[in-house]
Enzyme design. Structure first.
Site, PDB file in Angstrom:
ATOM      1  N   LYS A  80      54.326  24.072 115.904  1.00 23.03           N
ATOM      2  CA  LYS A  80      55.361  25.072 115.631  1.00 23.03           C
ATOM      3  C   LYS A  80      54.709  26.438 115.411  1.00 23.03           C
ATOM      4  O   LYS A  80      53.673  26.536 114.742  1.00 23.03           O
ATOM      5  CB  LYS A  80      56.167  24.646 114.394  1.00 23.03           C
ATOM      6  CG  LYS A  80      57.407  25.502 114.128  1.00 23.03           C
ATOM      7  CD  LYS A  80      58.185  24.971 112.912  1.00 23.03           C
ATOM      8  CE  LYS A  80      59.416  25.809 112.604  1.00 23.03           C
ATOM      9  NZ  LYS A  80      60.131  25.338 111.390  1.00 23.03           N
ATOM     10  N   SER A 155      65.099  25.127 111.952  1.00 21.21           N
ATOM     11  CA  SER A 155      64.453  26.135 112.760  1.00 21.21           C
ATOM     12  C   SER A 155      63.488  25.568 113.802  1.00 21.21           C
ATOM     13  O   SER A 155      63.175  26.222 114.784  1.00 21.21           O
ATOM     14  CB  SER A 155      63.673  27.111 111.874  1.00 21.21           C
ATOM     15  OG  SER A 155      62.654  26.426 111.149  1.00 21.21           O
ATOM     16  N   SER A 179      64.382  21.980 108.385  1.00 25.09           N
ATOM     17  CA  SER A 179      63.960  22.374 109.738  1.00 25.09           C
ATOM     18  C   SER A 179      63.113  21.364 110.495  1.00 25.09           C
ATOM     19  O   SER A 179      62.835  21.552 111.676  1.00 25.09           O
ATOM     20  CB  SER A 179      63.219  23.701 109.695  1.00 25.09           C
ATOM     21  OG  SER A 179      64.131  24.734 109.422  1.00 25.09           O
TER      22      SER A 179
HETATM   23  N1  GLN Z   1      68.459  25.918 108.156  1.00 26.99           N
HETATM   24  C1  GLN Z   1      67.719  26.232 106.976  1.00 26.99           C
HETATM   25  C2  GLN Z   1      67.629  27.729 106.824  1.00 26.99           C
HETATM   26  O1  GLN Z   1      68.126  28.403 107.653  1.00 26.99           O
HETATM   27  C3  GLN Z   1      66.407  25.551 107.018  1.00 26.99           C
HETATM   28  C4  GLN Z   1      65.242  26.386 107.351  1.00 26.99           C
HETATM   29  C5  GLN Z   1      63.946  25.658 107.307  1.00 26.99           C
HETATM   30  O2  GLN Z   1      63.864  24.496 106.899  1.00 26.99           O
HETATM   31  N2  GLN Z   1      62.905  26.364 107.672  1.00 26.99           N
HETATM   32  O3  GLN Z   1      67.089  28.238 105.899  1.00 26.99           O
END
Ligand code: GLN
Length: 512
Positions: A80, A155, A179
């Site tokens: 990532k 994400s 994410s």
């Molecule tokens: N969807 C969550 C957010 O927007 C999770 C983000 C993440 O785990 N990096 O913050």
């Protein structure tokens, strides 16, 4: 036995590598070809590693020389883009870091290299890991291999799509509020968020430091365990890194696959998470998975977690507060892009113009929210209250884990939604994280594994298991046990049912 090396799990590929049946160069080339064929359309990768074959050749040489290599040496890995790398750009999905080359490797990347994994490239993500759909990437979205008009989650949509589309057998992700797990849910893959502090955050571009955790994204529970074994363990560079010595998560997965763990296992379901909040096919896949476990002797126990429902609200104060502070370093001076609005611009003007041009809407929204929540007059009312809710949620977990071994929830409320469906409604996007966020607030580990396809749309659904902090191995046992049952019931892995992807013509077809 398949001849297509990209269809193998990491553990099967590793077995063939160590038996000398295939070389790492062959395996890496097969994945690069797959990326060239399908990624022009999917866009799971932001950058493909031009040196991957050299790394693979080096592993092959060392193996031929009789060197003792790690259990998954020679297996390709997608990374990532939130994780910094010395030999590839690290952008965290943001324009502000376009082309940024780190002077050091993230600890998880360094450990992956030391284990002989072959970095294939960097995967797409929502900008600075803010989002649940990868639509917030400054470089354009990633498509879901199951339905290319739908989001791959976020994400870490790039890592999940890469693994689901057989572009990589293993990927690294980061999970601040879901994410790793939510992209796994919508792509039919396995995603594991370790206990907070169990895996180093050093070199993971910080979103919210008290919530961030790096972990594996794979197609099988065993593969997640194998990668987790590589990246786990104390790191003096990370002040919150635990000093625990961890058991082998791969061994836990192998042990779990026998199914013994299900006999007498107490599985908690949360009373306050009513079926009604979930898409019908998500709720029924969840119930079926629980029934399958119960049929093997697991006991399903209702537990109360009355503060779970406040998790999203608390998280979306704590996260922006920490993010606003973490992102202050992107100031046009030390990292990445610089915009000079006019010749006589002051430092402040350059900084403002750079941050205006470099950050996307969601990042700006959260910086504004976070600085507001931290401001002198509001600190207690917002940030302080959110921290209290966090403590209450931790208390819910403590009480629940006094009664049960694991908690189970659907990994997210819906299957993959369509592009554009939630992007203009941030609250709807945030609500998608309702089942994943509590684990980050409490620091406990969570795993999402495929539980089936939703009847109404034929898209993948995941079941999430949560365990007490430090009990990551328990999740591998339970996850592998259910995975074994379900794969047997399905007559093969769920991903075998994903549609074929359009292939670009020619050897370099879709590569960028
Ligand atoms: N969807 C969550 C957010 O927007 C999770 C983000 C993440 O785990 N990096 O913050």
């Amino acid at each position: 036995m398949t001849d297509d090396l990209t269809r193998l799990s990491a553990s099967d590929l590793a077995a063939r590598l160590s038996a000398g049946e295939v070389s790492s160069v062959e395996a890496t080339q097969a994945h690069l070809d797959r990326i060239a064929a399908v990624d022009g359309d999917l866009h799971a990768f932001l950058h493909v590693n031009a040196r991957a074959l050299d790394v693979a050749a080096d592993i092959d040489r060392r193996r031929a020389a009789g060197e003792e290599l790690g259990p998954i040496a020679g297996v390709p890995l997608a990374i990532k883009d939130v994780l910094v790398t010395t030999d590839m750009p690290s952008t965290s999905g943001s324009k502000i870091l376009e082309g940024y080359l780190s002077p050091y490797d993230a600890t998880v990347v360094a450990r992956s290299r030391a284990a002989g994994l072959v970095p294939l490239g960097k995967t797409n993500m929502d900008e600075f890991a803010m989002g649940s759909s990868t639509e917030h990437s400054a470089y354009g979205p990633t498509r879901n291999p199951w339905d290319r008009e739908r989001i791959p989650g976020g994400s870490g949509g790039g890592s999940a799509a890469a693994v689901a589309a057989f572009e990589a057998p293993l990927a690294l992700g980061s999970d601040t509020g879901g994410s790793i797990r939510q992209p796994a849910h919508v792509t039919g893959t396995v995603g594991m968020k370790p206990t907070y502090g169990g895996v180093s955050r050093y070199g993971a571009i910080a979103l919210a430091s008290s919530l961030d955790q790096v972990g594996p994204v794979t197609r099988t529970v065993l593969d997640a365990g194998l990668l987790h074994d590589v990246i786990a363990g104390h790191d003096p560079h990370d002040a919150t890194s635990l000093t625990d010595s961890w058991p082998s998560f791969a061994d836990a997965a192998r042990d779990g696959a026998t199914g013994q763990v299900l006999k007498g296992l107490k599985v908690g379901v949360i009373r306050e998470l009513p079926d009604s909040g979930f898409q019908a096919g998500v709720a029924s896949s969840f119930r079926d998975a629980l029934a399958a476990m119960a049929a093997q002797g697991a006991e399903i126990v209702e537990v109360s977690a009355p503060h779970f429902e406040y998790g999203v609200a608390a998280y979306y104060l704590i996260l922006p507060a920490e993010a606003s502070s973490n992102l202050a370093k992107f100031d046009s001076v030390r990292f990445g892009m610089r915009v000079t609005p006019h010749a006589a611009a002051t430092v402040e003007e350059v900084m403002a113009a750079t941050r205006d041009a470099g950050f996307g809407d969601e990042v700006k929204r959260r910086i504004i929210l976070g600085t507001y929540a931290l401001s002198a007059g509001y600190y207690d009312a917002y940030y302080g209250s959110a921290q209290k809710v966090r403590t209450l949620i931790q208390g819910d977990f403590d009480a629940a884990f006094a009664q049960v071994d694991v908690i189970a929830t659907p990994s997210a409320p819906t299957t993959a939604f369509r592009f554009g469906e939630k992007i203009d409604d941030p609250l709807q996007m945030y609500l998608n994280d309702v089942t994943t966020i509590p684990a980050n607030l409490a620091g406990v580990p969570g795993i999402s594994i495929p539980s089936g396809l939703a009847a109404e749309d034929g898209l993948p659904v995941g079941i999430q298991f949560l365990a007490p902090a430090r009990e990551d191995a328990r999740l591998y046992r339970v996850g592998a046990a259910l995975e074994t049952l379900l794969v047997e019931e399905w007559g093969g892995p769920l991903l075998d049912r994903a549609p074929a992807l359009p292939q670009a013509q020619g050897p370099n077809g879709g590569s960028r």
